[in-house]
Design a protein around this motif. Structure first.
Motif, PDB file in Angstrom:
ATOM      1  N   ARG A   6       0.846  -1.196   0.000  1.00 48.24           N
ATOM      2  CA  ARG A   6       0.000   0.000   0.000  1.00 48.24           C
ATOM      3  C   ARG A   6       0.881   1.245   0.000  1.00 48.24           C
ATOM      4  O   ARG A   6       1.888   1.304   0.708  1.00 48.24           O
ATOM      5  CB  ARG A   6      -0.931  -0.002   1.209  1.00 48.24           C
ATOM      6  CG  ARG A   6      -1.886  -1.185   1.230  1.00 48.24           C
ATOM      7  CD  ARG A   6      -2.819  -1.119   2.423  1.00 48.24           C
ATOM      8  NE  ARG A   6      -3.655  -2.304   2.513  1.00 48.24           N
ATOM      9  CZ  ARG A   6      -4.804  -2.463   1.872  1.00 48.24           C
ATOM     10  NH1 ARG A   6      -5.253  -1.506   1.081  1.00 48.24           N
ATOM     11  NH2 ARG A   6      -5.508  -3.567   2.017  1.00 48.24           N
ATOM     12  N   SER A  54      -3.011   4.981  -1.420  1.00 50.15           N
ATOM     13  CA  SER A  54      -4.103   4.830  -0.455  1.00 50.15           C
ATOM     14  C   SER A  54      -4.167   5.985   0.533  1.00 50.15           C
ATOM     15  O   SER A  54      -5.068   6.036   1.366  1.00 50.15           O
ATOM     16  CB  SER A  54      -3.935   3.522   0.324  1.00 50.15           C
ATOM     17  OG  SER A  54      -4.014   2.409  -0.529  1.00 50.15           O
ATOM     18  N   GLY A  87      -6.303  -1.026   5.901  1.00 52.88           N
ATOM     19  CA  GLY A  87      -7.221  -1.037   4.771  1.00 52.88           C
ATOM     20  C   GLY A  87      -8.019   0.231   4.591  1.00 52.88           C
ATOM     21  O   GLY A  87      -8.887   0.302   3.722  1.00 52.88           O
ATOM     22  N   SER A 142     -11.530   1.771   8.930  1.00 49.87           N
ATOM     23  CA  SER A 142     -10.811   0.598   8.446  1.00 49.87           C
ATOM     24  C   SER A 142     -11.772  -0.562   8.236  1.00 49.87           C
ATOM     25  O   SER A 142     -12.941  -0.513   8.649  1.00 49.87           O
ATOM     26  CB  SER A 142      -9.735   0.190   9.457  1.00 49.87           C
ATOM     27  OG  SER A 142     -10.341  -0.281  10.652  1.00 49.87           O
ATOM     28  N   ASN A 143     -11.268  -1.639   7.627  1.00 48.00           N
ATOM     29  CA  ASN A 143     -12.106  -2.826   7.424  1.00 48.00           C
ATOM     30  C   ASN A 143     -12.657  -3.351   8.744  1.00 48.00           C
ATOM     31  O   ASN A 143     -13.826  -3.730   8.837  1.00 48.00           O
ATOM     32  CB  ASN A 143     -11.300  -3.930   6.739  1.00 48.00           C
ATOM     33  CG  ASN A 143     -11.069  -3.651   5.268  1.00 48.00           C
ATOM     34  OD1 ASN A 143     -11.733  -2.822   4.672  1.00 48.00           O
ATOM     35  ND2 ASN A 143     -10.114  -4.338   4.680  1.00 48.00           N
ATOM     36  N   GLU A 168     -14.650  -9.171   8.375  1.00 44.48           N
ATOM     37  CA  GLU A 168     -13.747  -8.334   7.592  1.00 44.48           C
ATOM     38  C   GLU A 168     -13.665  -8.826   6.149  1.00 44.48           C
ATOM     39  O   GLU A 168     -13.546  -8.022   5.221  1.00 44.48           O
ATOM     40  CB  GLU A 168     -12.356  -8.319   8.222  1.00 44.48           C
ATOM     41  CG  GLU A 168     -12.265  -7.485   9.488  1.00 44.48           C
ATOM     42  CD  GLU A 168     -10.839  -7.298   9.956  1.00 44.48           C
ATOM     43  OE1 GLU A 168      -9.993  -6.882   9.136  1.00 44.48           O
ATOM     44  OE2 GLU A 168     -10.567  -7.583  11.136  1.00 44.48           O
ATOM     45  N   LYS A 208     -14.297  -6.616   2.756  1.00 47.09           N
ATOM     46  CA  LYS A 208     -13.376  -6.568   1.618  1.00 47.09           C
ATOM     47  C   LYS A 208     -14.106  -6.904   0.318  1.00 47.09           C
ATOM     48  O   LYS A 208     -13.851  -6.295  -0.724  1.00 47.09           O
ATOM     49  CB  LYS A 208     -12.217  -7.538   1.840  1.00 47.09           C
ATOM     50  CG  LYS A 208     -11.256  -7.120   2.938  1.00 47.09           C
ATOM     51  CD  LYS A 208     -10.155  -8.158   3.116  1.00 47.09           C
ATOM     52  CE  LYS A 208      -9.221  -7.785   4.246  1.00 47.09           C
ATOM     53  NZ  LYS A 208      -8.173  -8.818   4.469  1.00 47.09           N
ATOM     54  N   ASN A 251      -9.169   2.301  -6.049  1.00 45.00           N
ATOM     55  CA  ASN A 251      -8.898   2.233  -4.620  1.00 45.00           C
ATOM     56  C   ASN A 251      -9.976   2.972  -3.832  1.00 45.00           C
ATOM     57  O   ASN A 251     -10.900   3.552  -4.407  1.00 45.00           O
ATOM     58  CB  ASN A 251      -7.501   2.779  -4.286  1.00 45.00           C
ATOM     59  CG  ASN A 251      -7.309   4.216  -4.729  1.00 45.00           C
ATOM     60  OD1 ASN A 251      -8.184   5.057  -4.562  1.00 45.00           O
ATOM     61  ND2 ASN A 251      -6.154   4.502  -5.308  1.00 45.00           N
ATOM     62  N   ARG A 252      -9.836   2.948  -2.517  1.00 48.29           N
ATOM     63  CA  ARG A 252     -10.850   3.512  -1.630  1.00 48.29           C
ATOM     64  C   ARG A 252     -10.960   5.025  -1.758  1.00 48.29           C
ATOM     65  O   ARG A 252     -12.055   5.580  -1.648  1.00 48.29           O
ATOM     66  CB  ARG A 252     -10.517   3.138  -0.182  1.00 48.29           C
ATOM     67  CG  ARG A 252     -10.662   1.658   0.098  1.00 48.29           C
ATOM     68  CD  ARG A 252      -9.933   1.280   1.380  1.00 48.29           C
ATOM     69  NE  ARG A 252     -10.087  -0.138   1.619  1.00 48.29           N
ATOM     70  CZ  ARG A 252     -10.887  -0.655   2.555  1.00 48.29           C
ATOM     71  NH1 ARG A 252     -11.556   0.127   3.361  1.00 48.29           N
ATOM     72  NH2 ARG A 252     -11.002  -1.951   2.694  1.00 48.29           N
TER      73      ARG A 252
END
Length: 219
Positions: free
Chosen positions: A79, A101, A123, A172-173, A184, A188, A202-203
């Motif tokens: 990442r 990220s 994540g 986060s996840n 989790e 995902k 990506n996020r």
């Protein structure tokens, strides 16, 4: 528990040294290598297979954006957290589109950088408050170059929409999983499905796309 393995890529030796010193003060972070430019950085990432790459923008031989593209292509599990002095929207967006990220400015407090490393490793997306404000303003005023039309098949399921709202909060996840009462791995799956439906990578791009489409607001 295995520490978060980090590679630092920056052409300023003093910056690399400072980052190493305070990152290694954290018990859960290990700096495994440093590189002074993008070419050396990509080679080290391929060799070391770190969890996180702290990546500068402007460097000799190969800049941060090109290096990010190469890292995403060759070591997709690493990442990327951009850390730079440049905070203009025309510098931020190419790095995020390349697959970063997170994006921080070098004047961030050491604790903020450590927290960002942990967030990205977990994540989540990691953006400083100033960067977030610039992105959201650009997205909501049309400064981000995206079409107003979502691609065919873009509609999200109820659970994907719940996940989207949690992503917009920077969670986060693990945090999303607790909030929506799912595993989790399920989170995902939802995130991957949103990226596929919206054709983003990506996020951070999910959040930008959602803001541009009016699905989330940051008032």
């Amino acid at each position: 528990m295995r520490p978060i393995r980090v590679v630092i890529v920056d052409d300023d030796a003093l910056v690399r040294r400072a980052l190493r010193v305070f990152l290694e003060d954290a018990d859960d972070i290990e700096v495994v290598a440093e590189a002074p430019d993008g070419i050396a950085g990509v080679a080290l990432v391929e060799q070391q297979r770190p969890d996180i790459v702290l990546l500068d923008m402007q460097m000799p031989r190969m800049g941060g954006v090109q290096a990010a593209h190469e890292i995403v292509r060759t070591v997709p599990n690493a990442r990327i957290l951009a850390i730079t002095t440049f905070g203009s929207i025309d510098m931020i967006l190419p790095m995020l589109r390349a697959g970063a990220s997170g994006y921080l400015l070098k004047d961030a407090e050491p604790e903020a950088i450590i927290d960002a490393v942990r967030l990205v490793h977990a994540g989540a997306a990691a953006l400083s408050a100033a960067i977030t404000a610039r992105l959201i303003e650009a997205a909501q005023t049309g400064g981000v170059e995206t079409t107003d039309e979502f691609p065919d098949g873009h509609l999200l399921s109820e659970r994907e929409h719940e996940t989207l709202l949690q992503l917009a909060l920077g969670r986060s996840n693990a945090e999303i999983a607790r909030s929506i009462h799912a595993s989790e791995s399920t989170v995902k799956t939802h995130v991957s499905s949103i990226m596929a439906k919206w054709r983003v990578n990506n996020r951070v791009q999910i959040i930008i796309r959602a803001a541009r489409g009016g699905l989330v607001r940051f008032d």
